[in-house]
Design a protein around this motif. Structure first.
Motif, short mmCIF file in Angstrom:
data_model
loop_
_atom_site.label_atom_id
_atom_site.label_comp_id
_atom_site.label_asym_id
_atom_site.label_seq_id
_atom_site.Cartn_x
_atom_site.Cartn_y
_atom_site.Cartn_z
N ASP A 124 -13.89 0.95 -2.46
CA ASP A 124 -13.09 1.65 -1.48
C ASP A 124 -11.93 2.40 -2.15
O ASP A 124 -10.83 1.87 -2.34
CB ASP A 124 -12.55 0.66 -0.44
N GLY A 125 -12.20 3.64 -2.53
CA GLY A 125 -11.21 4.45 -3.24
C GLY A 125 -9.92 4.67 -2.48
O GLY A 125 -8.84 4.68 -3.08
N LEU A 126 -10.00 4.84 -1.17
CA LEU A 126 -8.80 5.04 -0.36
C LEU A 126 -7.92 3.79 -0.35
O LEU A 126 -6.70 3.87 -0.46
CB LEU A 126 -9.17 5.45 1.06
N GLN A 127 -8.55 2.63 -0.22
CA GLN A 127 -7.80 1.37 -0.24
C GLN A 127 -7.18 1.14 -1.61
O GLN A 127 -6.03 0.70 -1.70
CB GLN A 127 -8.73 0.22 0.14
N ILE A 128 -7.91 1.45 -2.66
CA ILE A 128 -7.38 1.32 -4.02
C ILE A 128 -6.13 2.18 -4.18
O ILE A 128 -5.09 1.71 -4.64
CB ILE A 128 -8.45 1.71 -5.07
N SER A 129 -6.22 3.44 -3.78
CA SER A 129 -5.08 4.36 -3.90
C SER A 129 -3.89 3.91 -3.06
O SER A 129 -2.75 3.93 -3.54
CB SER A 129 -5.49 5.77 -3.46
N ALA A 130 -4.15 3.51 -1.82
CA ALA A 130 -3.06 3.11 -0.94
C ALA A 130 -2.35 1.86 -1.45
O ALA A 130 -1.11 1.79 -1.46
CB ALA A 130 -3.59 2.87 0.48
N ARG A 131 -3.12 0.89 -1.90
CA ARG A 131 -2.51 -0.34 -2.41
C ARG A 131 -1.75 -0.10 -3.71
O ARG A 131 -0.67 -0.66 -3.92
CB ARG A 131 -3.57 -1.42 -2.60
N ALA A 132 -2.30 0.71 -4.58
CA ALA A 132 -1.62 1.02 -5.85
C ALA A 132 -0.32 1.77 -5.60
O ALA A 132 0.70 1.48 -6.22
CB ALA A 132 -2.54 1.82 -6.76
N GLU A 133 -0.35 2.72 -4.69
CA GLU A 133 0.85 3.49 -4.37
C GLU A 133 1.93 2.59 -3.75
O GLU A 133 3.11 2.68 -4.12
CB GLU A 133 0.54 4.64 -3.43
N ALA A 134 1.53 1.74 -2.83
CA ALA A 134 2.49 0.82 -2.20
C ALA A 134 3.10 -0.12 -3.24
O ALA A 134 4.31 -0.38 -3.22
CB ALA A 134 1.81 0.02 -1.09
N LEU A 135 2.29 -0.61 -4.16
CA LEU A 135 2.80 -1.50 -5.20
C LEU A 135 3.74 -0.76 -6.14
O LEU A 135 4.79 -1.29 -6.50
CB LEU A 135 1.65 -2.13 -5.99
N ALA A 136 3.38 0.45 -6.55
CA ALA A 136 4.25 1.24 -7.44
C ALA A 136 5.61 1.47 -6.78
O ALA A 136 6.66 1.34 -7.44
CB ALA A 136 3.60 2.56 -7.80
N THR A 137 5.62 1.78 -5.50
CA THR A 137 6.87 1.99 -4.76
C THR A 137 7.68 0.70 -4.70
O THR A 137 8.89 0.71 -4.94
CB THR A 137 6.56 2.49 -3.34
N LEU A 138 7.03 -0.41 -4.40
CA LEU A 138 7.71 -1.70 -4.32
C LEU A 138 8.30 -2.11 -5.67
O LEU A 138 9.46 -2.50 -5.75
CB LEU A 138 6.74 -2.78 -3.83
N VAL A 139 7.52 -2.01 -6.73
CA VAL A 139 7.98 -2.41 -8.06
C VAL A 139 9.16 -1.53 -8.49
O VAL A 139 10.15 -2.02 -9.03
CB VAL A 139 6.83 -2.35 -9.09
N ALA A 140 9.06 -0.23 -8.25
CA ALA A 140 10.15 0.68 -8.61
C ALA A 140 11.42 0.35 -7.84
O ALA A 140 12.52 0.36 -8.40
CB ALA A 140 9.74 2.13 -8.36
N LYS A 141 11.28 0.04 -6.57
CA LYS A 141 12.44 -0.31 -5.74
C LYS A 141 13.09 -1.60 -6.24
O LYS A 141 14.31 -1.67 -6.37
CB LYS A 141 12.02 -0.47 -4.28
N LYS A 142 12.28 -2.61 -6.55
CA LYS A 142 12.81 -3.88 -7.05
C LYS A 142 13.44 -3.74 -8.43
O LYS A 142 14.38 -4.46 -8.75
CB LYS A 142 11.72 -4.94 -7.07
N ALA A 143 12.92 -2.84 -9.24
CA ALA A 143 13.44 -2.67 -10.60
C ALA A 143 14.77 -1.92 -10.62
O ALA A 143 15.49 -1.98 -11.60
CB ALA A 143 12.41 -1.93 -11.46
N GLY A 144 15.08 -1.20 -9.56
CA GLY A 144 16.36 -0.53 -9.46
C GLY A 144 16.32 0.94 -9.82
O GLY A 144 15.26 1.51 -10.07
#
Length: 142
Positions: free
Chosen positions: A29-49
């Motif tokens: 599921d390419g759409l699910q892969i992209s959506a989850r990866a993008e959400a995680l990148a945003t979350l990690v960046a936010k937590k990292a400051g």
């Protein structure tokens, strides 16, 4: 071994363990892969400051210079901060380079790799499932 079940993946991705520094999103599921990866990148960046930087490497970049993946993970930013390397579509030519890059724990950076159509039995998937500082997240749709 870090491979959250389908039922627990949302909870896992909303608060990933601090020890996990590499994430592999694989499946059909390419759409699910992209959506989850993008959400995680945003979350990690936010937590990292504020000093966090997301560097996207596309399939063309990773195929042209597979060794760049390890180089980026092992070198910090010039002015400090957390580096988040996001491989948006991991080509087969770069699989060996990723395996080498994650052979030891990742320090000071995060790796997010999207690998559509990769099977659970693939060596890369098995590696991400097999160690505590990596995670393999399957994406096969609802």
């Amino acid at each position: 071994m870090v491979a959250p079940s389908a039922a627990s993946v949302q909870k896992f991705l909303s608060a990933p363990p601090h020890s996990v520094r590499g994430f592999l999103f694989y499946g059909s599921d390419g759409l699910q892969i992209s959506a989850r990866a993008e959400a995680l990148a945003t979350l990690v960046a936010k937590k990292a400051g504020q000093d966090a930087e997301v560097m996207r490497l596309h399939d063309i970049d990773a195929a042209a210079a597979p060794d760049r993946i390890a180089t980026e993970l092992n070198t910090g930013w010039l002015f400090g901060g957390t580096k988040i390397i996001w491989l948006t579509n991991l080509p087969a030519k770069a699989h060996a380079a990723v395996l080498e890059a994650v052979a030891t724990p990742i320090d000071g950076a995060f790796l997010i790799a999207q690998a559509p159509d990769l099977k659970k039995s693939h060596k890369l998937t098995q590696t991400f499932e097999g160690v505590s500082y990596l995670a393999a997240i399957s994406c096969y749709g609802e």
